[in-house]
Design a protein around this motif. Sequence first.
Motif, PDB file in Angstrom:
ATOM      1  N   LEU A  47      33.791 -18.571  11.078  1.00  0.00           N
ATOM      2  CA  LEU A  47      32.817 -18.437  12.158  1.00  0.00           C
ATOM      3  C   LEU A  47      33.571 -18.034  13.413  1.00  0.00           C
ATOM      4  N   LEU A  48      33.127 -16.966  14.042  1.00  0.00           N
ATOM      5  CA  LEU A  48      33.783 -16.436  15.230  1.00  0.00           C
ATOM      6  C   LEU A  48      32.868 -16.613  16.430  1.00  0.00           C
ATOM      7  N   HIS A  49      33.425 -17.146  17.506  1.00  0.00           N
ATOM      8  CA  HIS A  49      32.668 -17.386  18.733  1.00  0.00           C
ATOM      9  C   HIS A  49      33.142 -16.397  19.796  1.00  0.00           C
ATOM     10  N   PHE A  50      32.222 -15.558  20.262  1.00  0.00           N
ATOM     11  CA  PHE A  50      32.529 -14.539  21.257  1.00  0.00           C
ATOM     12  C   PHE A  50      31.809 -14.846  22.556  1.00  0.00           C
ATOM     13  N   HIS A  51      32.450 -14.508  23.668  1.00  0.00           N
ATOM     14  CA  HIS A  51      31.828 -14.580  24.983  1.00  0.00           C
ATOM     15  C   HIS A  51      31.779 -13.181  25.569  1.00  0.00           C
ATOM     16  N   ALA A  52      30.729 -12.904  26.330  1.00  0.00           N
ATOM     17  CA  ALA A  52      30.664 -11.641  27.058  1.00  0.00           C
ATOM     18  C   ALA A  52      31.820 -11.625  28.051  1.00  0.00           C
ATOM     19  N   CYS A  53      32.324 -10.449  28.364  1.00  0.00           N
ATOM     20  CA  CYS A  53      33.496 -10.375  29.234  1.00  0.00           C
ATOM     21  C   CYS A  53      33.418  -9.163  30.141  1.00  0.00           C
ATOM     22  N   MET A  54      34.187  -9.233  31.200  1.00  0.00           N
ATOM     23  CA  MET A  54      34.367  -8.091  32.081  1.00  0.00           C
ATOM     24  C   MET A  54      35.539  -7.285  31.530  1.00  0.00           C
ATOM     25  N   ILE A  55      35.456  -5.989  31.584  1.00  0.00           N
ATOM     26  CA  ILE A  55      36.503  -5.126  31.035  1.00  0.00           C
ATOM     27  C   ILE A  55      37.848  -5.413  31.702  1.00  0.00           C
ATOM     28  N   ASP A  56      37.843  -5.736  32.987  1.00  0.00           N
ATOM     29  CA  ASP A  56      39.099  -6.002  33.699  1.00  0.00           C
ATOM     30  C   ASP A  56      39.790  -7.272  33.221  1.00  0.00           C
ATOM     31  N   ASP A  57      39.052  -8.184  32.568  1.00  0.00           N
ATOM     32  CA  ASP A  57      39.622  -9.454  32.108  1.00  0.00           C
ATOM     33  C   ASP A  57      40.250  -9.363  30.725  1.00  0.00           C
ATOM     34  N   ILE A  58      40.094  -8.238  30.053  1.00  0.00           N
ATOM     35  CA  ILE A  58      40.587  -8.085  28.684  1.00  0.00           C
ATOM     36  C   ILE A  58      42.058  -7.685  28.715  1.00  0.00           C
ATOM     37  N   VAL A  63      41.219 -10.465  20.592  1.00  0.00           N
ATOM     38  CA  VAL A  63      40.320  -9.903  19.588  1.00  0.00           C
ATOM     39  C   VAL A  63      38.994  -9.588  20.260  1.00  0.00           C
ATOM     40  N   LEU A  64      38.556  -8.341  20.117  1.00  0.00           N
ATOM     41  CA  LEU A  64      37.323  -7.880  20.747  1.00  0.00           C
ATOM     42  C   LEU A  64      36.239  -7.649  19.702  1.00  0.00           C
ATOM     43  N   LEU A  65      35.009  -7.858  20.090  1.00  0.00           N
ATOM     44  CA  LEU A  65      33.856  -7.477  19.278  1.00  0.00           C
ATOM     45  C   LEU A  65      33.345  -6.166  19.852  1.00  0.00           C
ATOM     46  N   LEU A  77      42.934  -5.857  20.357  1.00  0.00           N
ATOM     47  CA  LEU A  77      43.192  -4.808  21.339  1.00  0.00           C
ATOM     48  C   LEU A  77      44.687  -4.519  21.396  1.00  0.00           C
ATOM     49  N   LEU A  78      45.036  -3.256  21.190  1.00  0.00           N
ATOM     50  CA  LEU A  78      46.428  -2.829  21.276  1.00  0.00           C
ATOM     51  C   LEU A  78      46.768  -2.288  22.658  1.00  0.00           C
ATOM     52  N   HIS A  79      45.874  -1.442  23.173  1.00  0.00           N
ATOM     53  CA  HIS A  79      46.166  -0.749  24.417  1.00  0.00           C
ATOM     54  C   HIS A  79      44.857  -0.388  25.114  1.00  0.00           C
ATOM     55  N   ARG A  80      44.913  -0.385  26.418  1.00  0.00           N
ATOM     56  CA  ARG A  80      43.733  -0.059  27.213  1.00  0.00           C
ATOM     57  C   ARG A  80      44.109   0.987  28.260  1.00  0.00           C
ATOM     58  N   ASP A  82      42.035   3.547  31.143  1.00  0.00           N
ATOM     59  CA  ASP A  82      40.832   4.053  31.797  1.00  0.00           C
ATOM     60  C   ASP A  82      39.572   3.547  31.104  1.00  0.00           C
ATOM     61  N   ASN A  83      38.803   4.452  30.489  1.00  0.00           N
ATOM     62  CA  ASN A  83      37.529   4.068  29.865  1.00  0.00           C
ATOM     63  C   ASN A  83      37.608   3.974  28.353  1.00  0.00           C
ATOM     64  N   GLU A  84      38.829   3.895  27.801  1.00  0.00           N
ATOM     65  CA  GLU A  84      38.991   3.789  26.356  1.00  0.00           C
ATOM     66  C   GLU A  84      39.938   2.657  25.996  1.00  0.00           C
ATOM     67  N   MET A  85      39.689   2.090  24.817  1.00  0.00           N
ATOM     68  CA  MET A  85      40.533   1.025  24.302  1.00  0.00           C
ATOM     69  C   MET A  85      40.922   1.362  22.873  1.00  0.00           C
ATOM     70  N   LEU A  86      42.147   0.993  22.523  1.00  0.00           N
ATOM     71  CA  LEU A  86      42.646   1.227  21.175  1.00  0.00           C
ATOM     72  C   LEU A  86      42.751  -0.122  20.475  1.00  0.00           C
ATOM     73  N   THR A  87      42.048  -0.272  19.346  1.00  0.00           N
ATOM     74  CA  THR A  87      42.051  -1.526  18.594  1.00  0.00           C
ATOM     75  C   THR A  87      42.577  -1.275  17.190  1.00  0.00           C
ATOM     76  N   GLN A  88      42.941  -2.382  16.526  1.00  0.00           N
ATOM     77  CA  GLN A  88      43.423  -2.282  15.143  1.00  0.00           C
ATOM     78  C   GLN A  88      43.248  -3.630  14.465  1.00  0.00           C
ATOM     79  N   GLY A  89      42.850  -3.589  13.203  1.00  0.00           N
ATOM     80  CA  GLY A  89      42.807  -4.798  12.399  1.00  0.00           C
ATOM     81  C   GLY A  89      44.224  -5.216  12.036  1.00  0.00           C
ATOM     82  N   ASP A  90      44.505  -6.504  12.028  1.00  0.00           N
ATOM     83  CA  ASP A  90      45.856  -7.010  11.753  1.00  0.00           C
ATOM     84  C   ASP A  90      46.373  -6.583  10.384  1.00  0.00           C
TER      85      ASP A  90
END
Length: 158
Positions: A47-58, A63-65, A77-80, A82-90
Amino acid sequence: MNVGSVVGSPTTCMRAGLASDVLANFGKLTIRATGGSMLPAIAPGDLLHFHACMIDDIAPGQVLLVQDGARLVAHRLLHRQDNEMLTQGDALTAPDAPVATHNVLGVLVGQQRGTSTLRHAGGRHWLRRQRAARWLIRRINPIHHLFSRAPLLATLLA
């Protein structure tokens, strides 16, 4: 870590929309993980619990949803930039396609495996044995297949 079952089905589309609405209106969401892309940090059935977030706080490492078309994906999240983020599964060897910041729904704040609450949601502070397991799962196909089929093995590494 996929959260939907059949990509593109009407049910999956509704789940993604509902999850987005719940996070926008209430600020938190709990979902059950279904895929193996985040093993051993997140196992199918957790069970995963997520909270809404501000982009500047990431920050990288969290782990992002994210909403990827009609499905929800929880990846690190690997890298952020401007307006794009790079993610990857472990457990994956390559990063995902860049994600627009408006597709980020929330950040992982809690995780339950069975009846126990894990102290470090998403395995952010791993021990050496967990890092070694992650390396093996990513690079050796039979081990990746084994962990995908038997998620209880992941509990040994949590």
